[in-house]
Each structure stands twice: as structure tokens, then as C-alpha cells.
Design a protein around this motif. Structure first.
Motif, PDB file in Angstrom:
ATOM      1  N   SER A   1       3.103   1.559   2.848  1.00  0.00           N
ATOM      2  CA  SER A   1       1.866   1.171   2.193  1.00  0.00           C
ATOM      3  C   SER A   1       1.704  -0.343   2.305  1.00  0.00           C
ATOM      4  O   SER A   1       2.663  -1.074   2.041  1.00  0.00           O
ATOM      5  N   PRO A   2       0.516  -0.807   2.683  1.00  0.00           N
ATOM      6  CA  PRO A   2       0.307  -2.258   2.757  1.00  0.00           C
ATOM      7  C   PRO A   2       0.580  -2.958   1.423  1.00  0.00           C
ATOM      8  O   PRO A   2       0.962  -4.116   1.401  1.00  0.00           O
ATOM      9  N   SER A   3       0.410  -2.247   0.309  1.00  0.00           N
ATOM     10  CA  SER A   3       0.624  -2.863  -1.007  1.00  0.00           C
ATOM     11  C   SER A   3       2.099  -3.212  -1.236  1.00  0.00           C
ATOM     12  O   SER A   3       2.415  -3.969  -2.152  1.00  0.00           O
TER      13      SER A   3
ATOM     14  N   SER B   1      -1.038 -10.777   3.429  1.00  0.00           N
ATOM     15  CA  SER B   1      -2.299 -10.109   3.757  1.00  0.00           C
ATOM     16  C   SER B   1      -3.449 -11.111   3.962  1.00  0.00           C
ATOM     17  O   SER B   1      -4.469 -10.769   4.538  1.00  0.00           O
ATOM     18  N   GLY B   2      -3.264 -12.355   3.507  1.00  0.00           N
ATOM     19  CA  GLY B   2      -4.275 -13.386   3.714  1.00  0.00           C
ATOM     20  C   GLY B   2      -4.122 -14.128   5.033  1.00  0.00           C
ATOM     21  O   GLY B   2      -5.001 -14.879   5.430  1.00  0.00           O
TER      22      GLY B   2
ATOM     23  N   THR C   1      -1.569  -3.042   8.365  1.00  0.00           N
ATOM     24  CA  THR C   1      -2.007  -1.652   8.470  1.00  0.00           C
ATOM     25  C   THR C   1      -0.794  -0.717   8.446  1.00  0.00           C
ATOM     26  O   THR C   1       0.348  -1.161   8.597  1.00  0.00           O
ATOM     27  N   THR C   2      -1.059   0.560   8.279  1.00  0.00           N
ATOM     28  CA  THR C   2      -0.002   1.578   8.341  1.00  0.00           C
ATOM     29  C   THR C   2      -0.412   2.599   9.398  1.00  0.00           C
ATOM     30  O   THR C   2      -1.146   3.540   9.111  1.00  0.00           O
ATOM     31  N   PRO C   3       0.086   2.411  10.630  1.00  0.00           N
ATOM     32  CA  PRO C   3      -0.269   3.353  11.694  1.00  0.00           C
ATOM     33  C   PRO C   3       0.256   4.766  11.457  1.00  0.00           C
ATOM     34  O   PRO C   3      -0.320   5.727  11.942  1.00  0.00           O
TER      35      PRO C   3
END
Length: 186
Positions: free
Chosen positions: A35-37, A54-55, A60-62
């Protein structure tokens, strides 16, 4: 009565904040799925400022076991890798010159139990925050007694706050049960 409603609303707002904070903290605890989080809270030195990964990159999660990080600039690959290695995630970044990949290993039974313990700690913090909000609300309402508010109105307001507290504690328990089920499912 308007003041009492104000204090009840303020108490409920604080309790909502505790639930939102809990959800943010629990989202950082991975359940075996990418998860990107998971990278929230990790920062890099980007043009002299601490910036969230993330900035400074596309995250992403392929697939369910991989996080792909594509930095906006080639010069920050090393910073991103260093931030991930120094974090408590326990992940080893793989850099192919274009994308940094993080493989999320399947969780062992022991690791799952550790994650559930971390969740319980966050749950307990949230419950304490809810109870503190209740106490603050009740104390604010009790101070109105000197302003001519009747004892019955104060007691009624305290009962309302207690019902809200019980509802929020039940909501927290439900959130924990869902997260525990998510973590323990293989």
C-alpha cells in the motif's frame, strides 16, 4: 442550554479526531499487502526541505506484493533508498535506475502477532483520547453550575457525553477487530 450543546459538540468533535488519528495510524501498519500509505511519514531531504516521499516521487502498487516508486528526479534515488532502509518497515529497496521497487514479503505468524500488538497499542491510545475528551467535556459542563445551570441539565449532558463515549469506544473495538482479522488472514 446552548452552552451545554456547545460543549457536547466540542467533545464529539474531539472524539471524531481521535478516530481519524487512529485510522491514519492503523493504515501505516501493513497487513501483508502493498500500500502506498506504508510510506506515509517517511521523508527525504529534497532541495533542503524535509519532503514526504510521495511529494518527490510517484508511488504506486503494481501488484499486491510490490510498491513502485518513480522519483521525479534521478538525483534523489539514494535519498529515497536511505529513508526506506532507515525506517521501521524492514524493506530493502531495489533500484533499476528508473524505478525503486519494494517487495513486500509475506508475513510470518510471529510478525502478524507483533503487528496485532502494535494495533492494540494504537487502539489503547485512541481509547485514552476518547476518555480524556469525555473528562474535558464533563469538566467544562460542571463549570456551568456556577453560571446558574441546573444540576439536572448538567447530569443530562453528562449522560449524553457518556453515551457518545460508549459509542466511540465500540467503534474503536470494531475497527480493531477488522484490522486484526485483516492482519491474521493469510
Amino acid at each position: 442550554m446552548e452552552e451545554i450543546e456547545f460543549y457536547i459538540d466540542a467533545t464529539v468533535e474531539t472524539m471524531d479526531g481521535a478516530i481519524k488519528h487512529l485510522n491514519i495510524e492503523l493504515s501505516k501498519i501493513r497487513a501483508g499487502k502493498a500500500s502506498p500509505s506504508m510510506l506515509d511519514g517517511l521523508t527525504i531531504d529534497y532541495y533542503g526541505m524535509q519532503t514526504a516521499i510521495s511529494g518527490a516521487a510517484s508511488v504506486t502498487t503494481p501488484d499486491a506484493r510490490t510498491i513502485a516508486i518513480k522519483p521525479f528526479e534521478k538525483g534523489i534515488f539514494a535519498e529515497i533508498e536511505k529513508s526506506i532502509r532507515n525506517s521501521s518497515l524492514g524493506l530493502n529497496p531495489m533500484n533499476d535506475g528508473e524505478i525503486i521497487r519494494l517487495s513486500i514479503p509475506p508475513l510470518t505468524e510471529e510478525r502478524r502477532r507483533d503487528l496485532v500488538k502494535r494495533c492494540k497499542q494504537e487502539i489503547e491510545v485512541a481509547k485514552i483520547n476518547i476518555r480524556n475528551a469525555r473528562q474535558d467535556g464533563n469538566n467544562s459542563i460542571k463549570k456551568l453550575k456556577g453560571d446558574g445551570v441546573s444540576e439536572d441539565a448538567i447530569k443530562e449532558a453528562e449522560d449524553k457525553i457518556q453515551k457518545k463515549t460508549d459509542a466511540y469506544i465500540a467503534k474503536i473495538d470494531q475497527v480493531f477487530n477488522e484490522k486484526e482479522k485483516d492482519i491474521m488472514s493469510v
